[in-house]
Scaffold this motif. Structure first.
Motif, PDB file in Angstrom:
ATOM      1  N   TYR A 209       0.828  -1.211   0.000  1.00 41.16           N
ATOM      2  CA  TYR A 209       0.000   0.000   0.000  1.00 41.16           C
ATOM      3  C   TYR A 209       0.858   1.255   0.000  1.00 41.16           C
ATOM      4  O   TYR A 209       0.577   2.220  -0.727  1.00 41.16           O
ATOM      5  CB  TYR A 209      -0.943   0.010   1.209  1.00 41.16           C
ATOM      6  N   HIS A 213       0.853   4.144  -2.750  1.00 38.12           N
ATOM      7  CA  HIS A 213       0.618   5.532  -2.345  1.00 38.12           C
ATOM      8  C   HIS A 213       1.657   6.457  -2.972  1.00 38.12           C
ATOM      9  O   HIS A 213       1.313   7.489  -3.572  1.00 38.12           O
ATOM     10  CB  HIS A 213       0.663   5.621  -0.820  1.00 38.12           C
ATOM     11  N   TRP A 228      -6.611  10.083  -4.272  1.00 39.44           N
ATOM     12  CA  TRP A 228      -7.116   8.923  -3.537  1.00 39.44           C
ATOM     13  C   TRP A 228      -7.894   7.973  -4.445  1.00 39.44           C
ATOM     14  O   TRP A 228      -7.927   6.764  -4.189  1.00 39.44           O
ATOM     15  CB  TRP A 228      -7.958   9.370  -2.348  1.00 39.44           C
ATOM     16  N   TRP A 238      -6.983   0.188   0.978  1.00 32.51           N
ATOM     17  CA  TRP A 238      -5.969   1.098   1.494  1.00 32.51           C
ATOM     18  C   TRP A 238      -6.332   1.642   2.863  1.00 32.51           C
ATOM     19  O   TRP A 238      -5.446   1.891   3.701  1.00 32.51           O
ATOM     20  CB  TRP A 238      -5.735   2.244   0.512  1.00 32.51           C
ATOM     21  N   ARG A 239      -7.619   1.812   3.156  1.00 28.02           N
ATOM     22  CA  ARG A 239      -8.010   2.322   4.469  1.00 28.02           C
ATOM     23  C   ARG A 239      -7.625   1.336   5.573  1.00 28.02           C
ATOM     24  O   ARG A 239      -7.193   1.747   6.655  1.00 28.02           O
ATOM     25  CB  ARG A 239      -9.519   2.585   4.509  1.00 28.02           C
ATOM     26  N   ARG A 242      -3.893   1.667   6.103  1.00 30.31           N
ATOM     27  CA  ARG A 242      -3.573   2.912   6.800  1.00 30.31           C
ATOM     28  C   ARG A 242      -3.869   2.784   8.287  1.00 30.31           C
ATOM     29  O   ARG A 242      -3.116   3.284   9.131  1.00 30.31           O
ATOM     30  CB  ARG A 242      -4.364   4.071   6.197  1.00 30.31           C
ATOM     31  N   ARG A 246      -1.476   3.247  11.726  1.00 32.37           N
ATOM     32  CA  ARG A 246      -1.844   4.092  12.859  1.00 32.37           C
ATOM     33  C   ARG A 246      -1.767   3.331  14.171  1.00 32.37           C
ATOM     34  O   ARG A 246      -1.377   3.886  15.204  1.00 32.37           O
ATOM     35  CB  ARG A 246      -3.252   4.649  12.647  1.00 32.37           C
TER      36      ARG A 246
END
Length: 264
Positions: A209, A213, A228, A238-239, A242, A246
């Protein structure tokens, strides 16, 4: 006016106030000993305690005393321990002929140590094989591990990149791996692509990913909706990836730094 006065009187300019750093050990209220990087910064206006992949950092203004800084750390001891656990800075470092596993591609891979005349690290069928002299220097082992991780990262990108090149306006000018503090990747105006070396410790889908990006920045340099859309077309989940960074990103970066003693 001050500069003119110095010119007329011949007085030398005041010596610039510089940032000083030193590592100190502080015993918290529960008796636990924590090493903290104490930074005295002339630009600081208040005492500040922070934690990143390098560990805890205590920033002191010039007028603050060392005792005040120590008290501040102790008062925030519970918060500090929670942040250290989240950041993963308490993970063990590399120990020659003793470390049992190493992180790679989202899993802990068993280590198989062998005594040999020359240092060599390679992947086997079910383990990472390290051949090393019995008295191998830790620094040499850390450098070899960094080279091993970079080789694995290049192999992964080498498998993924050809799939995305046809949909790009141009290929990256060059590719390098770095130990980054906050970023996971970056694309320079000249098309040079940099990726964080700790990505090879993450699950492959998360690593890929980040590659997607950065490649999409060859199409759109910003983070607009159009950007996006390009990312989602190539990486629909991708979410999810991500969110992984985090939740686990700081620990990932800290683990790599601990293993290879990175100081970038």
């Amino acid at each position: 006016m001050t500069s003119l006065l110095r010119l007329l009187t011949g007085r030398p300019p005041a010596a610039p106030r510089t940032i000083s750093r030193e590592t100190v050990a502080i015993v918290l209220a529960n008796g636990q000993r924590v090493e903290v990087l104490r930074v005295r910064d002339p630009r600081a206006r208040r005492i500040k305690l922070s934690v990143d992949e390098r560990g805890p950092r205590l920033t002191l203004p010039l007028r603050a005393s060392e005792i005040a800084g120590q008290r501040f750390v102790i008062e925030h001891g519970d918060w500090l321990l929670a942040q250290l656990a989240r950041a993963g800075t308490d993970a063990p470092g590399l120990q020659p002929h003793r470390t049992e596993t190493l992180p790679l591609r989202g899993t802990e891979v068993p280590l198989r140590w062998q005594h040999a005349r020359y240092l060599r690290i390679q992947t086997g069928e079910d383990a990472i094989e390290i051949a090393a002299p019995e008295t191998v220097a830790l620094k040499s082992l850390q450098r070899a591990l960094r080279d091993f991780y970079e080789g694995q990262a290049r192999a992964d990108v080498g498998r993924w990149l050809p799939r995305y090149l046809p949909g790009l306006p141009r290929a990256p000018a060059r590719l390098r791996y770095r130990v980054m503090s906050s970023q996971w990747g970056s694309l320079a105006p000249d098309g040079a692509l940099s990726l964080d070396l700790s990505l090879v410790l993450a699950p492959p889908a998360a690593f890929e990913y980040v590659l997607v990006h950065e490649l999409c920045h060859l199409i759109h340099a910003d983070h607009s909706r159009a950007f996006w859309r390009e990312v989602e077309q190539r990486c629909p989940q991708w979410r999810l990836q991500r969110e992984y960074f985090r939740d686990s990103g700081r620990a990932l970066k800290a683990r790599l730094r601990k293993l290879i003693a990175a100081d970038e």
